[in-house]
Design an enzyme around this catalytic site. Structure first.
Site, PDB file in Angstrom:
ATOM      1  N   ASP A  73      33.261  41.860  42.498  1.00  0.00           N
ATOM      2  CA  ASP A  73      32.954  41.727  41.083  1.00  0.00           C
ATOM      3  C   ASP A  73      31.487  41.381  40.934  1.00  0.00           C
ATOM      4  O   ASP A  73      30.870  40.830  41.841  1.00  0.00           O
ATOM      5  CB  ASP A  73      33.809  40.650  40.412  1.00  0.00           C
ATOM      6  CG  ASP A  73      33.830  40.790  38.889  1.00  0.00           C
ATOM      7  OD1 ASP A  73      33.535  41.902  38.385  1.00  0.00           O
ATOM      8  OD2 ASP A  73      34.125  39.809  38.202  1.00  0.00           O
ATOM      9  N   GLY A  74      30.946  41.730  39.784  1.00  0.00           N
ATOM     10  CA  GLY A  74      29.577  41.402  39.441  1.00  0.00           C
ATOM     11  C   GLY A  74      29.547  40.699  38.103  1.00  0.00           C
ATOM     12  O   GLY A  74      30.455  40.864  37.288  1.00  0.00           O
ATOM     13  N   ASP A  91      36.533  46.031  39.197  1.00  0.00           N
ATOM     14  CA  ASP A  91      36.843  46.203  37.779  1.00  0.00           C
ATOM     15  C   ASP A  91      35.751  46.998  37.062  1.00  0.00           C
ATOM     16  O   ASP A  91      35.730  47.073  35.844  1.00  0.00           O
ATOM     17  CB  ASP A  91      37.090  44.856  37.098  1.00  0.00           C
ATOM     18  CG  ASP A  91      35.879  43.946  37.080  1.00  0.00           C
ATOM     19  OD1 ASP A  91      34.776  44.363  37.485  1.00  0.00           O
ATOM     20  OD2 ASP A  91      36.039  42.783  36.657  1.00  0.00           O
ATOM     21  N   ASP A 105      35.087  37.044  40.410  1.00  0.00           N
ATOM     22  CA  ASP A 105      34.353  36.751  39.188  1.00  0.00           C
ATOM     23  C   ASP A 105      33.782  35.332  39.240  1.00  0.00           C
ATOM     24  O   ASP A 105      32.618  35.114  38.897  1.00  0.00           O
ATOM     25  CB  ASP A 105      35.252  36.921  37.963  1.00  0.00           C
ATOM     26  CG  ASP A 105      34.511  36.640  36.670  1.00  0.00           C
ATOM     27  OD1 ASP A 105      33.552  37.378  36.359  1.00  0.00           O
ATOM     28  OD2 ASP A 105      34.875  35.672  35.979  1.00  0.00           O
ATOM     29  N   GLU A 120      27.746  44.925  40.326  1.00  0.00           N
ATOM     30  CA  GLU A 120      29.010  45.555  40.754  1.00  0.00           C
ATOM     31  C   GLU A 120      28.764  46.416  41.993  1.00  0.00           C
ATOM     32  O   GLU A 120      29.540  46.392  42.950  1.00  0.00           O
ATOM     33  CB  GLU A 120      29.596  46.404  39.628  1.00  0.00           C
ATOM     34  CG  GLU A 120      29.961  45.655  38.374  1.00  0.00           C
ATOM     35  CD  GLU A 120      31.252  44.860  38.440  1.00  0.00           C
ATOM     36  OE1 GLU A 120      31.926  44.856  39.487  1.00  0.00           O
ATOM     37  OE2 GLU A 120      31.598  44.224  37.429  1.00  0.00           O
ATOM     38  N   HIS A 158      39.659  40.499  34.390  1.00  0.00           N
ATOM     39  CA  HIS A 158      40.135  39.366  33.586  1.00  0.00           C
ATOM     40  C   HIS A 158      41.592  39.552  33.154  1.00  0.00           C
ATOM     41  O   HIS A 158      41.952  39.273  32.020  1.00  0.00           O
ATOM     42  CB  HIS A 158      39.219  39.138  32.385  1.00  0.00           C
ATOM     43  CG  HIS A 158      37.785  39.036  32.783  1.00  0.00           C
ATOM     44  ND1 HIS A 158      37.256  37.933  33.411  1.00  0.00           N
ATOM     45  CD2 HIS A 158      36.774  39.932  32.688  1.00  0.00           C
ATOM     46  CE1 HIS A 158      35.980  38.142  33.665  1.00  0.00           C
ATOM     47  NE2 HIS A 158      35.657  39.349  33.252  1.00  0.00           N
TER      48      HIS A 158
END
Length: 173
Positions: free
Chosen positions: A13-14, A75, A140, A51, A130
């Site tokens: 995740d970024g 994501d 995250d 990302e 999320h």
């Protein structure tokens, strides 16, 4: 058929706030239940770059010379769709020019990612962000903590692109 030790899950995740602004990435590498977490951040970058860097760093963390089956869960539709759809490869084949004749962005990272993947058995899968996916939520948290770090280094690729971007001149400039 490969055994479980030959399969690796890379969760990524970024995070960037504001976008562009301070950014971070988080990665979980899981191989046969052995997990490794890592993260990093930059003083000014974009969410898309974070990302991508997460995926790149995840692949770089694989043992040299091994070719395990790898699934990268992200994501980021930008990362997953552009890679799986073959767009990044097409952009590189066209000297980083999009179908619209504009220049592709993040070419430094797309190039690095394509080189790292090569012909390795790596596939990208999208996961809704999320949405209480435990590994995505953990990545995250790692990314957010990294972007909030002190004395973040520059994202050289982003800052070089900003310096090279032509500025729109006013009528009397």
């Amino acid at each position: 058929m490969p055994d479980a030790n030959d399969r690796v899950m890379i969760y990524t995740d970024g995070a960037c706030s504001p976008n562009p602004g301070p950014g971070g990435y988080g990665v979980i590498l899981d191989r046969a239940g052995m997990r490794r977490e890592f993260s990093g951040g930059f003083r000014k970058t974009t969410n898309n770059r974070m990302e991508m860097i997460a995926a790149i760093e995840g692949i770089k963390a694989l043992p040299e010379g091994e070719q395990p089956e790898v699934t990268i869960l992200s994501d980021s539709r930008y990362l997953v769709d552009m890679f799986n759809g073959g767009y990044a490869r097409q952009w590189r084949a066209n000297s980083w020019q999009l179908a619209s004749r504009k220049r592709a962005v993040n070419t430094d990272l797309w190039s690095a990612l394509l080189d790292l993947v090569g012909d390795r058995p790596i596939r990208f899968e999208w996961v809704r962000g999320h949405s209480e996916h435990p590994e995505n939520e953990r990545c995250d948290a790692l990314a957010v903590a990294a972007r909030q770090g002190e004395a973040l280094p520059p994202d050289e690729g982003y800052e070089a692109a900003c310096r090279a971007a032509p500025q729109q001149l006013g009528l009397f400039e």
